[in-house]
Design a protein around this motif. Structure first.
Motif, PDB file in Angstrom:
ATOM      1  N   ARG A  43       0.834  -1.214   0.000  1.00  0.00           N
ATOM      2  CA  ARG A  43       0.000   0.000   0.000  1.00  0.00           C
ATOM      3  C   ARG A  43       0.862   1.255   0.000  1.00  0.00           C
ATOM      4  O   ARG A  43       0.580   2.216  -0.704  1.00  0.00           O
ATOM      5  N   ALA A  44       1.914   1.250   0.816  1.00  0.00           N
ATOM      6  CA  ALA A  44       2.799   2.417   0.887  1.00  0.00           C
ATOM      7  C   ALA A  44       3.480   2.662  -0.454  1.00  0.00           C
ATOM      8  O   ALA A  44       3.605   3.812  -0.896  1.00  0.00           O
ATOM      9  N   ALA A  49       3.984   5.818  -5.325  1.00  0.00           N
ATOM     10  CA  ALA A  49       3.994   5.897  -6.784  1.00  0.00           C
ATOM     11  C   ALA A  49       2.952   6.891  -7.272  1.00  0.00           C
ATOM     12  O   ALA A  49       3.204   7.678  -8.193  1.00  0.00           O
ATOM     13  N   GLU A  50       1.779   6.876  -6.658  1.00  0.00           N
ATOM     14  CA  GLU A  50       0.723   7.812  -7.056  1.00  0.00           C
ATOM     15  C   GLU A  50       1.134   9.251  -6.741  1.00  0.00           C
ATOM     16  O   GLU A  50       0.910  10.159  -7.545  1.00  0.00           O
ATOM     17  N   ALA A  51       1.753   9.464  -5.597  1.00  0.00           N
ATOM     18  CA  ALA A  51       2.225  10.809  -5.245  1.00  0.00           C
ATOM     19  C   ALA A  51       3.275  11.279  -6.246  1.00  0.00           C
ATOM     20  O   ALA A  51       3.262  12.437  -6.683  1.00  0.00           O
ATOM     21  N   PHE A  52       4.186  10.381  -6.650  1.00  0.00           N
ATOM     22  CA  PHE A  52       5.204  10.739  -7.634  1.00  0.00           C
ATOM     23  C   PHE A  52       4.563  11.075  -8.974  1.00  0.00           C
ATOM     24  O   PHE A  52       4.908  12.086  -9.598  1.00  0.00           O
ATOM     25  N   PHE A  56       4.888  14.599 -10.750  1.00  0.00           N
ATOM     26  CA  PHE A  56       5.512  14.672 -12.062  1.00  0.00           C
ATOM     27  C   PHE A  56       4.564  15.293 -13.079  1.00  0.00           C
ATOM     28  O   PHE A  56       4.973  16.146 -13.880  1.00  0.00           O
ATOM     29  N   THR A  57       3.293  14.892 -13.037  1.00  0.00           N
ATOM     30  CA  THR A  57       2.305  15.452 -13.964  1.00  0.00           C
ATOM     31  C   THR A  57       2.135  16.953 -13.730  1.00  0.00           C
ATOM     32  O   THR A  57       2.098  17.736 -14.676  1.00  0.00           O
ATOM     33  N   THR A  58       2.047  17.343 -12.482  1.00  0.00           N
ATOM     34  CA  THR A  58       1.886  18.758 -12.131  1.00  0.00           C
ATOM     35  C   THR A  58       3.083  19.584 -12.602  1.00  0.00           C
ATOM     36  O   THR A  58       2.931  20.726 -13.013  1.00  0.00           O
ATOM     37  N   HIS A  59       4.268  18.997 -12.579  1.00  0.00           N
ATOM     38  CA  HIS A  59       5.493  19.731 -12.905  1.00  0.00           C
ATOM     39  C   HIS A  59       6.133  19.243 -14.214  1.00  0.00           C
ATOM     40  O   HIS A  59       7.342  19.445 -14.419  1.00  0.00           O
ATOM     41  N   ALA A  60       5.343  18.664 -15.101  1.00  0.00           N
ATOM     42  CA  ALA A  60       5.868  18.088 -16.348  1.00  0.00           C
ATOM     43  C   ALA A  60       6.621  19.121 -17.187  1.00  0.00           C
ATOM     44  O   ALA A  60       7.695  18.825 -17.718  1.00  0.00           O
ATOM     45  N   GLU A  61       6.087  20.313 -17.296  1.00  0.00           N
ATOM     46  CA  GLU A  61       6.759  21.350 -18.102  1.00  0.00           C
ATOM     47  C   GLU A  61       8.106  21.735 -17.500  1.00  0.00           C
ATOM     48  O   GLU A  61       9.079  21.954 -18.229  1.00  0.00           O
TER      49      GLU A  61
END
Length: 80
Positions: A43-44, A49-52, A56-61
């Motif tokens: 679970r951890a 992985a979901e947090a990463f 990553f998606t939020t800061h992709a640019e």
């Protein structure tokens, strides 16, 4: 309570008996604790992985700008 029958080799059973004896617990408790620990670890890892992925998606640019050589050729405007 639901149960699960698990088969072990003779060697594995002997090892489990020895570990349980050393820890002063039952084999049943030992196996249950090991399974519960693995579930918690799984679970951890999923949550991490979901947090990463979210980060990553939020800061992709920003990642693309900082590491342009890691971008796929199409994203760099190059032919594949």
């Amino acid at each position: 309570m639901p149960a699960l029958n698990v088969e072990f080799s003779d060697r594995e059973l002997e090892d489990l008996r020895q570990i349980a004896k050393e820890r002063g617990t039952s084999m049943k408790a030992l196996v249950r604790e090991a399974a519960a620990a693995d579930i918690a670890r799984h679970r951890a890892l999923q949550e991490g992985a979901e947090a990463f992925r979210s980060f990553f998606t939020t800061h992709a640019e920003e990642f693309a700008a900082a590491f342009p050589e890691d971008e796929p050729p199409a994203a760099r405007g190059e032919a594949a």
